[in-house]
Design a protein around this motif. Structure first.
Motif, PDB file in Angstrom:
ATOM      1  N   ALA A  87      91.104 -11.618 -16.011  1.00  0.00           N
ATOM      2  CA  ALA A  87      90.585 -10.268 -15.748  1.00  0.00           C
ATOM      3  C   ALA A  87      91.700  -9.236 -15.761  1.00  0.00           C
ATOM      4  O   ALA A  87      91.487  -8.083 -16.149  1.00  0.00           O
ATOM      5  CB  ALA A  87      89.854 -10.249 -14.406  1.00  0.00           C
ATOM      6  N   MET A  88      92.894  -9.655 -15.350  1.00  0.00           N
ATOM      7  CA  MET A  88      94.007  -8.703 -15.370  1.00  0.00           C
ATOM      8  C   MET A  88      94.312  -8.267 -16.798  1.00  0.00           C
ATOM      9  O   MET A  88      94.637  -7.109 -17.068  1.00  0.00           O
ATOM     10  CB  MET A  88      95.247  -9.312 -14.721  1.00  0.00           C
ATOM     11  N   VAL A  89      94.141  -9.189 -17.717  1.00  0.00           N
ATOM     12  CA  VAL A  89      94.375  -8.859 -19.125  1.00  0.00           C
ATOM     13  C   VAL A  89      93.208  -8.035 -19.675  1.00  0.00           C
ATOM     14  O   VAL A  89      93.404  -6.948 -20.232  1.00  0.00           O
ATOM     15  CB  VAL A  89      94.559 -10.150 -19.963  1.00  0.00           C
TER      16      VAL A  89
ATOM     17  N   ASP B  19      88.699  -7.909  -6.203  1.00  0.00           N
ATOM     18  CA  ASP B  19      88.200  -8.860  -7.203  1.00  0.00           C
ATOM     19  C   ASP B  19      88.278  -8.199  -8.581  1.00  0.00           C
ATOM     20  O   ASP B  19      87.493  -7.307  -8.894  1.00  0.00           O
ATOM     21  CB  ASP B  19      86.755  -9.247  -6.863  1.00  0.00           C
ATOM     22  N   LEU B  20      89.214  -8.639  -9.383  1.00  0.00           N
ATOM     23  CA  LEU B  20      89.450  -7.977 -10.682  1.00  0.00           C
ATOM     24  C   LEU B  20      88.346  -8.285 -11.693  1.00  0.00           C
ATOM     25  O   LEU B  20      88.226  -7.620 -12.713  1.00  0.00           O
ATOM     26  CB  LEU B  20      90.804  -8.415 -11.270  1.00  0.00           C
TER      27      LEU B  20
ATOM     28  N   TRP C 165      98.796  -8.740  -8.495  1.00  0.00           N
ATOM     29  CA  TRP C 165      97.570  -9.000  -7.716  1.00  0.00           C
ATOM     30  C   TRP C 165      97.863 -10.128  -6.753  1.00  0.00           C
ATOM     31  O   TRP C 165      98.612 -11.049  -7.080  1.00  0.00           O
ATOM     32  CB  TRP C 165      96.435  -9.397  -8.658  1.00  0.00           C
ATOM     33  N   ASN C 166      97.274 -10.049  -5.559  1.00  0.00           N
ATOM     34  CA  ASN C 166      97.441 -11.096  -4.551  1.00  0.00           C
ATOM     35  C   ASN C 166      96.063 -11.436  -3.979  1.00  0.00           C
ATOM     36  O   ASN C 166      95.220 -10.560  -3.787  1.00  0.00           O
ATOM     37  CB  ASN C 166      98.398 -10.579  -3.453  1.00  0.00           C
ATOM     38  N   SER C 167      95.860 -12.700  -3.696  1.00  0.00           N
ATOM     39  CA  SER C 167      94.528 -13.195  -3.310  1.00  0.00           C
ATOM     40  C   SER C 167      94.091 -12.823  -1.891  1.00  0.00           C
ATOM     41  O   SER C 167      92.894 -12.862  -1.586  1.00  0.00           O
ATOM     42  CB  SER C 167      94.506 -14.724  -3.442  1.00  0.00           C
TER      43      SER C 167
END
Ligand code: GLA
Length: 396
Positions: free
Chosen positions: A54-56, A275-276, A33-35
């Protein structure tokens, strides 16, 4: 006998503990993921931590996403010794603490800088500070560097990127090097061995088909620029058609499915850009489609080739390591494509392991997650406007 046993143990432990060499760092396209696409300059320590969480929680980590990358605007100045200084208001705990947190979740940490004197948002760039910056990143625990091309002041691109590459190779920590030179000097011809991935175009926009004066472009426009680049991609060195826009709201579900499918076919890095913390079911369904991700992450590392170009309709194929093949039917138009396809007439001349004339293969739909026929039958499917049918031909 005992000696042989001891020797074997030593050899195994040396190899298990061995640091990866630079060449070994990206055997399959990086995922993460990149901002930038969603948040631009609005980055902070709390945002990045929440995104890692959130990725987890979303299941993305388990699906293969790994890097959490802060793009531009984390840096504010240099101190008297020339060390790069992160914005203390936005990153009060510092980069080392943030990296530690990300690592504690089983993820990796990425950061951004620029080969020019300034970054694209006019923050301090790395020109003249490459080795010092690389050592700083290593001391923080950085695993990935995206390196931009603004304010480059007419440097030679290959030399500029090689300097940072040399700095990373010497910094004492394995760091993936993402070259962001926008494809201007055909980096695919010189960047293998210098970096692990290189941007092939200007910045992606959250639209299916659009081109801006300054160079920004939509999904279909980017795909068109990848057609001839397949020969430059492979394990450890990837064409990068830019980060994903899936979930950012500018395209329909079918268009986002096309975007994700084609990035998987192209063996492109899969860097989510949404936005995760706040994903609807459709976005999750797309980003966590493990059947499609498996095509992207296939260890053979082939980039898909377009073998049928019928103007409004195209067919792409990506040969896979298990002797099978992924095929993607792309409908560029705003009308459905009533597909009526006779596999026996196919000409995937470059897919050597699959012989459709001689053998029968099961046709497995990678979005419906089910078998929809076999290659002895005519394939009849309605492909929506701007949509795809993405299948895998599997041995019976
Ligand atoms: C350039 C890059 C983008 C992003 C911005 C940040 O435009 O191509 O991906 O990193 O800079 O300023």
């Amino acid at each position: 006998m005992k000696r042989i046993f001891a020797l074997t143990i030593i050899i195994i432990s040396v190899f298990a503990g061995r640091a990866q060499t630079f060449e070994e760092l990206a055997p399959t396209p990086p995922m993460g993921w990149n901002s930038w696409n969603k948040f631009g300059c609005n980055v902070s320590e709390s945002l990045i931590r929440e995104m890692a969480d959130a990725m987890v929680l979303s299941g993305m980590r388990d699906a293969g996403y790994e890097y959490i990358v802060i793009d531009d605007c984390w840096q504010i100045s240099r101190d008297e010794q020339g060390n790069i200084v992160p914005d203390p208001e936005r990153f009060p705990s510092g980069m080392k603490a943030l990296a530690d947190y990300i690592h504690s979740l089983g993820l990796k940490f990425g950061i951004y800088s620029c080969a020019g004197s300034k970054t694209c948002q006019a923050r301090p760039g790395s020109r003249g500070y490459q080795f010092q910056d690389a050592r700083t990143y290593a001391s923080w625990g950085v695993d990935y560097l995206k390196y931009d091309w603004c304010y480059n002041e007419d440097q030679n691109p290959k030399a500029a990127y090689k300097t940072m590459s040399d700095a990373l190779k010497e910094c004492g920590r394995p760091i993936v090097f993402s070259i962001c030179e926008w494809g201007e000097s055909n980096p695919w011809e010189w960047a293998k061995g210098i970096g692990h991935l290189w941007r092939t175009t200007a910045d992606i926009r959250d639209c299916y088909q659009c081109v801006f004066d300054w160079g920004g472009l939509g999904v279909l426009d980017i795909i068109d620029k990848q057609v001839e680049l397949w020969r430059y991609a492979g394990p450890g060195h990837w064409n990068d058609p830019d980060m994903l826009e899936v979930g950012n709201g500018g395209m329909t579900e079918d268009e986002y499915i096309t975007h994700f499918s084609m990035w998987a076919m192209l063996a492109a890095p899969l860097m989510a850009g949404n936005d995760l913390r706040d994903m609807d079911e459709s976005t999750k369904m797309i980003l966590i489609n493990t059947d499609v991700i498996a095509v992207n992450q296939d260890t053979k590392g082939e980039q898909a080739r377009r073998f049928m170009d019928m103007g409004e309709h195209e067919i792409w194929a990506k040969s896979l390591s298990d002797g099978e093949v992924a095929v993607c039917f792309l409908n560029r138009t705003d009308k459905p494509w009533n597909l009526n396809y006779d596999w026996k007439k196919q000409t995937m001349y470059f897919v050597r392991d699959v012989n459709i004339r001689k053998n029968t293969y099961t046709v497995y739909d990678l979005w419906q997650h089910k078998t929809i026929g076999n290659t002895d039958e005519i394939l009849r499917e309605d492909i929506p406007a701007h949509g795809v049918l993405m299948v895998k031909l599997m041995k019976k």
